[in-house]
Every structure is written in C-alpha cells, then in structure tokens.
Design a protein around this motif. Sequence first.
Motif, PDB file in Angstrom:
ATOM      1  N   ASP A  99      59.126  20.861  59.312  1.00 24.59           N
ATOM      2  CA  ASP A  99      58.504  22.196  59.426  1.00 24.59           C
ATOM      3  C   ASP A  99      59.464  23.265  58.929  1.00 24.59           C
ATOM      4  N   GLU A 100      60.723  23.127  59.370  1.00 21.81           N
ATOM      5  CA  GLU A 100      61.747  24.089  58.958  1.00 21.81           C
ATOM      6  C   GLU A 100      61.989  24.010  57.445  1.00 21.81           C
ATOM      7  N   ILE A 101      61.967  22.793  56.916  1.00 27.86           N
ATOM      8  CA  ILE A 101      62.189  22.590  55.471  1.00 27.86           C
ATOM      9  C   ILE A 101      61.060  23.257  54.678  1.00 27.86           C
ATOM     10  N   LEU A 102      59.816  23.046  55.133  1.00 28.04           N
ATOM     11  CA  LEU A 102      58.655  23.641  54.465  1.00 28.04           C
ATOM     12  C   LEU A 102      58.740  25.167  54.486  1.00 28.04           C
ATOM     13  N   LEU A 103      59.134  25.692  55.627  1.00 27.55           N
ATOM     14  CA  LEU A 103      59.292  27.146  55.761  1.00 27.55           C
ATOM     15  C   LEU A 103      60.355  27.665  54.799  1.00 27.55           C
ATOM     16  N   ASP A 104      61.452  26.883  54.714  1.00 27.81           N
ATOM     17  CA  ASP A 104      62.559  27.221  53.821  1.00 27.81           C
ATOM     18  C   ASP A 104      62.070  27.289  52.371  1.00 27.81           C
ATOM     19  N   ILE A 105      61.258  26.296  51.978  1.00 21.13           N
ATOM     20  CA  ILE A 105      60.754  26.222  50.594  1.00 21.13           C
ATOM     21  C   ILE A 105      59.879  27.445  50.299  1.00 21.13           C
ATOM     22  N   ILE A 106      59.082  27.852  51.294  1.00 21.95           N
ATOM     23  CA  ILE A 106      58.168  28.982  51.090  1.00 21.95           C
ATOM     24  C   ILE A 106      58.915  30.316  51.130  1.00 21.95           C
ATOM     25  N   LYS A 107      59.842  30.421  52.078  1.00 14.49           N
ATOM     26  CA  LYS A 107      60.456  31.730  52.332  1.00 14.49           C
ATOM     27  C   LYS A 107      61.684  32.056  51.495  1.00 14.49           C
ATOM     28  N   ARG A 108      62.441  30.998  51.122  1.00 10.41           N
ATOM     29  CA  ARG A 108      63.672  31.277  50.383  1.00 10.41           C
ATOM     30  C   ARG A 108      63.484  30.958  48.905  1.00 10.41           C
ATOM     31  N   PRO A 109      63.464  31.985  48.059  1.00  8.60           N
ATOM     32  CA  PRO A 109      63.220  31.739  46.623  1.00  8.60           C
ATOM     33  C   PRO A 109      64.201  30.733  46.012  1.00  8.60           C
ATOM     34  N   TYR A 110      65.460  30.713  46.473  1.00  9.55           N
ATOM     35  CA  TYR A 110      66.391  29.781  45.831  1.00  9.55           C
ATOM     36  C   TYR A 110      66.042  28.331  46.161  1.00  9.55           C
ATOM     37  N   ILE A 111      65.465  28.101  47.331  1.00  8.06           N
ATOM     38  CA  ILE A 111      65.027  26.748  47.688  1.00  8.06           C
ATOM     39  C   ILE A 111      63.746  26.415  46.896  1.00  8.06           C
ATOM     40  N   THR A 112      62.864  27.421  46.742  1.00 13.11           N
ATOM     41  CA  THR A 112      61.633  27.209  45.958  1.00 13.11           C
ATOM     42  C   THR A 112      61.995  26.762  44.531  1.00 13.11           C
ATOM     43  N   PHE A 113      62.923  27.495  43.909  1.00 15.37           N
ATOM     44  CA  PHE A 113      63.329  27.148  42.535  1.00 15.37           C
ATOM     45  C   PHE A 113      63.991  25.767  42.471  1.00 15.37           C
TER      46      PHE A 113
END
Length: 197
Positions: A99-113
């Motif tokens: 859940d935290e990882i998914l949130l990280d992917i959505i919320k933190r642009p550097y993780i999204t990229f």
Amino acid sequence: MLRLIKPIVFILCLLPLVMLFVNFYHDELGANPFEVLTRSSGEWTLRFLLITLAMTPLRQLTGSAWPLRLRRMLGLFSFFYVCVHLITYVVLDHFFDWDEILLDIIKRPYITFGMLAFILLTPLAMTSTKKMMKRLGRRWKSLHKLIYVIAILGVLHFFLLVKADLKEPVIYAIILLVLFAVRIKPTFLLKSGLNPQ
Ligand code: HEM
C-alpha cells in the motif's frame, strides 16, 4: 579476441555488486547501509544504460565490431542492477508494504519516473535473445528504441530525487545529450547532403 573480452567485461560488470556485498558484510557502508545499497544500485543502473547507449557511437569511432557484440550483455546488466535497485526499495526500504509502495508511486514523481523506466526496460530485457529478435523482425528495432526514453526517465528520476546538489544528475544529463548528439549528427548531415566525415 572477443571470446576473451566478453568474460572479462562480464566479471567487471559484476564487480560493483560484489563490492557492495563485501562492504555490507564488513559493515563498511556507513550509518545507513540500506540507503547506500539502493542509491548505488540505482547509479549503476543509469551507468549501464549510458554505457549501452555508447556502444553504437563507439563502433562508429573504432570501426570495430566488439562494442556491438557487448551491447546486449551491458543492457542486460542495466536490467540486472535495476532489479537489485527495486528489490532493495521493496524489501529494505518498505518491507513489502505494498500500500505504501503504491502511494509512493502515485505521490512521488521521482518514484513514478523510476517505475515507468523499470516497466519499459522489462520488455527490452525479455526480448533481448536472438530468437526474439528474429521473431519480432522490424518491430524489435522499434521496441528497442525505447532505451532512449528509459535513459531520459532515469536521468529525470535522478534530477527529481536530489534535494540540493544537482551536480551528479547534470553530469549524467550532459553525457546523455552527447550520446544523443553523436547519433543525430550523421543522419542530419546525410539528409542535408553534407558528408559526415
Ligand atoms: C531504469 C530505472 C532506474 C534508474 C536508472 C534509477 C536510477 C537511480 C539513481 C541514479 C539514483 C540516485 C543514486 C544516488 O543518489 O547516488 C536512484 C535512487 C533511488 N531510486 Fe532509482 N532508478 C530507477 C528505477 C527505480 C525504481 C523502479 C524505483 C522504485 C520504485 C527507484 C527508487 C529509488 C529510490 C528510493 C532511490 C533513493 C532515493 C533517496 O535516497 O532519496 N528507482 N535511482
């Protein structure tokens, strides 16, 4: 000659990981060893991406075939290091908290990229065999052009995660720009009727 170069390069490519584990084992990674593992594997992913991209210009520069013969192995090492990078992030940073990882992917642009770069790199690794190359034909080349997008995403990922000192991501961005420039130049010159020599 290549029969000798390939295993040497293979061992050299493994060295960063071996050194990381040796230093980890000897407790020499500083106060936050997990962070060092994540950061170092990330940097090696980017380095291998750029080294892979450098093989075609190197072939043109040297006139020798060996850079192209090493390209696939170097690209696969980039994928190998991004897997290590992702594993350290999922296991050591987030302890499988999806859940935290998914949130990280959505919320933190550097993780999204970073995640996007990983998702795009996966099919390239999966289709890197000669068999897949034959099966996909011309589509293989188009698919593998994604390497440029992945490298851009990798550099953006680095830019977005650093807080103050932009020196390192700027260096990687310059190297990437040079690698793009040397590829574009001969095509441009040919189209404009000038001799690239
Ligand atoms: C091709 C894909 C990727 C490349 C090229 C890449 C590259 C990098 C680089 C160069 C760094 C900075 C290292 C340093 O500070 O010296 C880094 C850090 C990091 N990356 Fe990636 N990365 C990629 C994919 C990912 C993915 C998929 C994730 C997780 C979903 C991720 C999560 C992180 C984290 C958490 C850090 C450390 C941030 C910090 O310490 O503040 N990266 N990566």
